[in-house]
Scaffold this motif. Structure first.
Motif, PDB file in Angstrom:
ATOM      1  N   PHE A 235       0.933  -1.138  -0.269  1.00  0.00           N
ATOM      2  CA  PHE A 235      -0.569   0.339  -0.176  1.00  0.00           C
ATOM      3  C   PHE A 235       0.701   1.299  -0.436  1.00  0.00           C
ATOM      4  CE2 PHE A 235      -2.601  -3.214   2.266  1.00  0.00           C
ATOM      5  CZ  PHE A 235      -4.077  -3.368   1.562  1.00  0.00           C
ATOM      6  N   ILE A 236       1.073   2.475  -1.181  1.00  0.00           N
ATOM      7  CA  ILE A 236       1.096   3.113  -0.897  1.00  0.00           C
ATOM      8  C   ILE A 236       0.326   4.801  -0.775  1.00  0.00           C
ATOM      9  CG2 ILE A 236       2.886   4.497  -2.825  1.00  0.00           C
ATOM     10  CD1 ILE A 236       4.110   1.993  -3.230  1.00  0.00           C
ATOM     11  N   GLU A 237       1.031   5.688  -0.325  1.00  0.00           N
ATOM     12  CA  GLU A 237       0.349   6.858  -0.594  1.00  0.00           C
ATOM     13  C   GLU A 237       1.210   7.796  -1.011  1.00  0.00           C
ATOM     14  OE1 GLU A 237      -1.311  10.941   2.309  1.00  0.00           O
ATOM     15  OE2 GLU A 237      -1.395   8.420   2.899  1.00  0.00           O
ATOM     16  N   ALA A 238       0.607   8.079  -2.401  1.00  0.00           N
ATOM     17  CA  ALA A 238       1.141   9.223  -3.684  1.00  0.00           C
ATOM     18  C   ALA A 238       0.574   9.612  -4.283  1.00  0.00           C
ATOM     19  CB  ALA A 238       2.149   8.291  -4.615  1.00  0.00           C
ATOM     20  N   ASP A 239       0.662  11.201  -4.556  1.00  0.00           N
ATOM     21  CA  ASP A 239      -0.014  12.424  -5.447  1.00  0.00           C
ATOM     22  C   ASP A 239      -0.456  11.636  -6.746  1.00  0.00           C
ATOM     23  OD1 ASP A 239      -0.722  14.564  -7.396  1.00  0.00           O
ATOM     24  OD2 ASP A 239      -0.313  15.439  -5.645  1.00  0.00           O
ATOM     25  N   PRO A 240      -2.430  11.291  -6.944  1.00  0.00           N
ATOM     26  CA  PRO A 240      -2.572  10.984  -8.453  1.00  0.00           C
ATOM     27  C   PRO A 240      -2.090  11.684  -9.305  1.00  0.00           C
ATOM     28  CG  PRO A 240      -4.118  11.583  -6.460  1.00  0.00           C
ATOM     29  CD  PRO A 240      -2.926  12.195  -6.017  1.00  0.00           C
ATOM     30  N   ARG A 245       3.441   6.395 -13.073  1.00  0.00           N
ATOM     31  CA  ARG A 245       4.672   6.185 -12.995  1.00  0.00           C
ATOM     32  C   ARG A 245       4.905   5.496 -11.943  1.00  0.00           C
ATOM     33  NH1 ARG A 245      10.080   9.697 -11.673  1.00  0.00           N
ATOM     34  NH2 ARG A 245      11.531   8.388 -11.697  1.00  0.00           N
ATOM     35  N   ILE A 246       4.366   4.877 -10.949  1.00  0.00           N
ATOM     36  CA  ILE A 246       4.604   3.963  -9.868  1.00  0.00           C
ATOM     37  C   ILE A 246       4.275   2.552 -10.409  1.00  0.00           C
ATOM     38  CG2 ILE A 246       3.941   3.355  -7.179  1.00  0.00           C
ATOM     39  CD1 ILE A 246       3.558   6.236  -6.017  1.00  0.00           C
ATOM     40  N   ILE A 247       3.494   2.631 -11.049  1.00  0.00           N
ATOM     41  CA  ILE A 247       2.694   1.657 -11.464  1.00  0.00           C
ATOM     42  C   ILE A 247       3.115   0.628 -12.497  1.00  0.00           C
ATOM     43  CG2 ILE A 247       0.642   0.382 -12.517  1.00  0.00           C
ATOM     44  CD1 ILE A 247      -1.237   2.358 -11.736  1.00  0.00           C
ATOM     45  N   ASP A 248       3.408   1.713 -13.050  1.00  0.00           N
ATOM     46  CA  ASP A 248       4.946   1.158 -14.433  1.00  0.00           C
ATOM     47  C   ASP A 248       5.760   0.666 -13.854  1.00  0.00           C
ATOM     48  OD1 ASP A 248       3.235   2.017 -16.540  1.00  0.00           O
ATOM     49  OD2 ASP A 248       4.795   4.028 -16.902  1.00  0.00           O
ATOM     50  N   THR A 249       6.151   1.092 -12.694  1.00  0.00           N
ATOM     51  CA  THR A 249       7.802   0.466 -11.903  1.00  0.00           C
ATOM     52  C   THR A 249       7.925  -0.532 -11.478  1.00  0.00           C
ATOM     53  OG1 THR A 249       9.012   2.578 -11.677  1.00  0.00           O
ATOM     54  CG2 THR A 249       9.431   1.053 -10.041  1.00  0.00           C
ATOM     55  N   ALA A 250       6.241  -0.632 -10.670  1.00  0.00           N
ATOM     56  CA  ALA A 250       5.456  -1.805 -10.224  1.00  0.00           C
ATOM     57  C   ALA A 250       5.579  -3.090 -10.864  1.00  0.00           C
ATOM     58  CB  ALA A 250       4.218  -1.679  -9.214  1.00  0.00           C
ATOM     59  N   LYS A 256       1.382  -5.764  -9.869  1.00  0.00           N
ATOM     60  CA  LYS A 256      -0.150  -5.771 -10.617  1.00  0.00           C
ATOM     61  C   LYS A 256      -0.913  -4.993  -9.714  1.00  0.00           C
ATOM     62  CE  LYS A 256      -3.492  -8.507  -9.660  1.00  0.00           C
ATOM     63  NZ  LYS A 256      -4.748  -9.922  -9.977  1.00  0.00           N
ATOM     64  N   GLU A 257      -1.521  -4.116 -10.536  1.00  0.00           N
ATOM     65  CA  GLU A 257      -2.702  -2.944  -9.587  1.00  0.00           C
ATOM     66  C   GLU A 257      -3.914  -3.681  -8.806  1.00  0.00           C
ATOM     67  OE1 GLU A 257      -5.193   1.181  -9.905  1.00  0.00           O
ATOM     68  OE2 GLU A 257      -3.684   0.486 -11.753  1.00  0.00           O
ATOM     69  N   GLU A 258      -3.789  -3.591  -7.443  1.00  0.00           N
ATOM     70  CA  GLU A 258      -4.793  -3.764  -7.018  1.00  0.00           C
ATOM     71  C   GLU A 258      -6.333  -3.193  -7.317  1.00  0.00           C
ATOM     72  OE1 GLU A 258      -6.915  -7.505  -5.171  1.00  0.00           O
ATOM     73  OE2 GLU A 258      -4.945  -7.223  -6.597  1.00  0.00           O
ATOM     74  N   ASN A 262      -7.906   7.234  -4.151  1.00  0.00           N
ATOM     75  CA  ASN A 262      -7.526   8.786  -3.986  1.00  0.00           C
ATOM     76  C   ASN A 262      -6.036   8.764  -4.083  1.00  0.00           C
ATOM     77  OD1 ASN A 262     -10.179   9.929  -3.989  1.00  0.00           O
ATOM     78  ND2 ASN A 262     -10.039   9.368  -1.439  1.00  0.00           N
ATOM     79  N   TYR A 263      -5.289   9.084  -3.323  1.00  0.00           N
ATOM     80  CA  TYR A 263      -3.748   9.179  -3.158  1.00  0.00           C
ATOM     81  C   TYR A 263      -4.137   7.742  -2.697  1.00  0.00           C
ATOM     82  CZ  TYR A 263      -3.676  14.017  -2.567  1.00  0.00           C
ATOM     83  OH  TYR A 263      -2.906  15.827  -2.610  1.00  0.00           O
ATOM     84  N   ILE A 264      -4.155   6.614  -2.659  1.00  0.00           N
ATOM     85  CA  ILE A 264      -3.114   5.454  -2.280  1.00  0.00           C
ATOM     86  C   ILE A 264      -3.565   4.339  -3.089  1.00  0.00           C
ATOM     87  CG2 ILE A 264      -3.799   3.430  -0.391  1.00  0.00           C
ATOM     88  CD1 ILE A 264      -3.529   6.548   0.300  1.00  0.00           C
ATOM     89  N   LEU A 265      -3.042   3.443  -3.627  1.00  0.00           N
ATOM     90  CA  LEU A 265      -2.564   2.588  -4.146  1.00  0.00           C
ATOM     91  C   LEU A 265      -2.025   1.193  -3.297  1.00  0.00           C
ATOM     92  CD1 LEU A 265      -0.419   3.661  -6.932  1.00  0.00           C
ATOM     93  CD2 LEU A 265      -2.337   3.081  -7.791  1.00  0.00           C
ATOM     94  N   ALA A 266      -3.302   0.161  -4.321  1.00  0.00           N
ATOM     95  CA  ALA A 266      -2.777  -1.117  -3.351  1.00  0.00           C
ATOM     96  C   ALA A 266      -2.221  -1.791  -4.591  1.00  0.00           C
ATOM     97  CB  ALA A 266      -4.366  -1.749  -2.534  1.00  0.00           C
ATOM     98  N   LEU A 267      -0.589  -2.578  -4.631  1.00  0.00           N
ATOM     99  CA  LEU A 267      -0.360  -3.662  -5.306  1.00  0.00           C
ATOM    100  C   LEU A 267      -0.235  -4.333  -4.231  1.00  0.00           C
ATOM    101  CD1 LEU A 267       2.379  -0.894  -6.302  1.00  0.00           C
ATOM    102  CD2 LEU A 267       0.542  -1.350  -7.350  1.00  0.00           C
TER     103      LEU A 267
END
Length: 276
Positions: A235-240, A245-250, A256-258, A262-267
């Motif tokens: 779980f990563i918090e970052a500006d939308p 770029r975060i997803i590409d690196t992940a 994979k993007e789960e 809002n500001y939160i990504l679950a991978l």
């Protein structure tokens, strides 16, 4: 001076420098100084303020007029229904970070077995501590590079009776024990962004990062696939604006993007570094 007059004067002063929460801040300062709640102020507007407490309230008001964050003046911040001690050693918990908890609880609702979570760059400890309080089946590690931050996190854990482990380390460097979940509210502010005057009082180490704000986040992603268990969640918090770029690196590191909120990504980790 009576309570109503002090609040009126303080509110006007705060409004004059552009603080949108002027009345609320004035009430919080005075209530905290009098060791009462805000409801008390509303009920006793005509009560005289003790001269010594009047001076303390004015000194705190001066700090707020200098744009010191209200949380540092009061010494605490409410987060997810709990009160956390804060100091200039730690970032002030943000409302948007509560979405990380909400998303975590949603994605792990069916989990009943023992799991391990590490809160990287824990600061005040708010994320990891809330996770522990909401999910008792978790073994939680609060990790930070800053010793002063870890002292605040430990204090909050003790106050809220959260059984967690405190661990000093930089990102996941040296992390041997595998984990099922990683929380990462790392610095993601680019130094070229326009920021509020209050941010100058918060620790730079917890706010700003190179490479358009993504240096530490991208470094963490490259480490995470060796530390997470199969199908583990990051779980990563970052500006939308940084999410793509975060997803590409992940993806390049086996994730994979789960879901995002809002500001939160679950991978979710779908293959380890050895499999990539």
């Amino acid at each position: 001076m009576i309570i109503s007059d002090w609040l009126k004067t303080a509110t006007k002063s705060l409004k004059n420098i552009g603080i949108s929460s002027a009345r609320l801040d004035a009430e919080l300062i005075l209530a905290n100084t009098l060791r009462k709640n805000r409801t008390y102020l509303h009920a006793y507007l005509d009560e005289e303020i003790d001269p010594r407490k009047f001076d303390i309230a004015n000194a705190r008001l001066d700090l707020r007029l200098d744009r010191v964050p209200i949380a540092y003046i009061l010494g605490y911040k409410e987060f997810y229904g709990r009160r956390f001690t804060v100091s200039p050693s730690v970032l002030i918990p943000r409302p948007e970070s509560e979405d990380l908890i909400s998303l975590f609880l949603e994605l792990t609702a069916s989990e009943i077995t023992e799991k391990t979570l590490i809160d990287v760059g824990t600061g005040s400890g708010c994320l990891g501590i809330i996770a522990k309080l909401e999910r008792n089946n978790l073994s939680v590690i609060l990790s930070d590079v800053s010793k002063p931050a870890l002292k605040i996190a430990e204090k909050n854990a003790d106050t809220l009776k959260a059984d967690v482990t405190i661990q000093q380390q930089s990102l996941l460097n040296g992390q041997i024990r595998p984990v099922d979940y990683i929380f990462a509210n790392l610095p993601y502010v680019d130094k070229d962004w326009d920021v509020s005057p209050e941010l100058k009082y918060e620790p730079e180490i917890a706010l700003f990062a190179e490479d358009e704000g993504l240096k530490l986040i991208l470094e963490l992603i490259s480490q995470a696939s060796r530390c997470l268990t199969s199908n583990g969640l990051l779980f990563i918090e970052a500006d939308p604006c940084q999410h793509s770029r975060i997803i590409d690196t992940a993806i390049k590191n086996g994730f994979k993007e789960e879901k995002r909120l809002n500001y939160i990504l679950a991978l979710r980790l779908i293959c380890t570094q050895n499999q990539i």
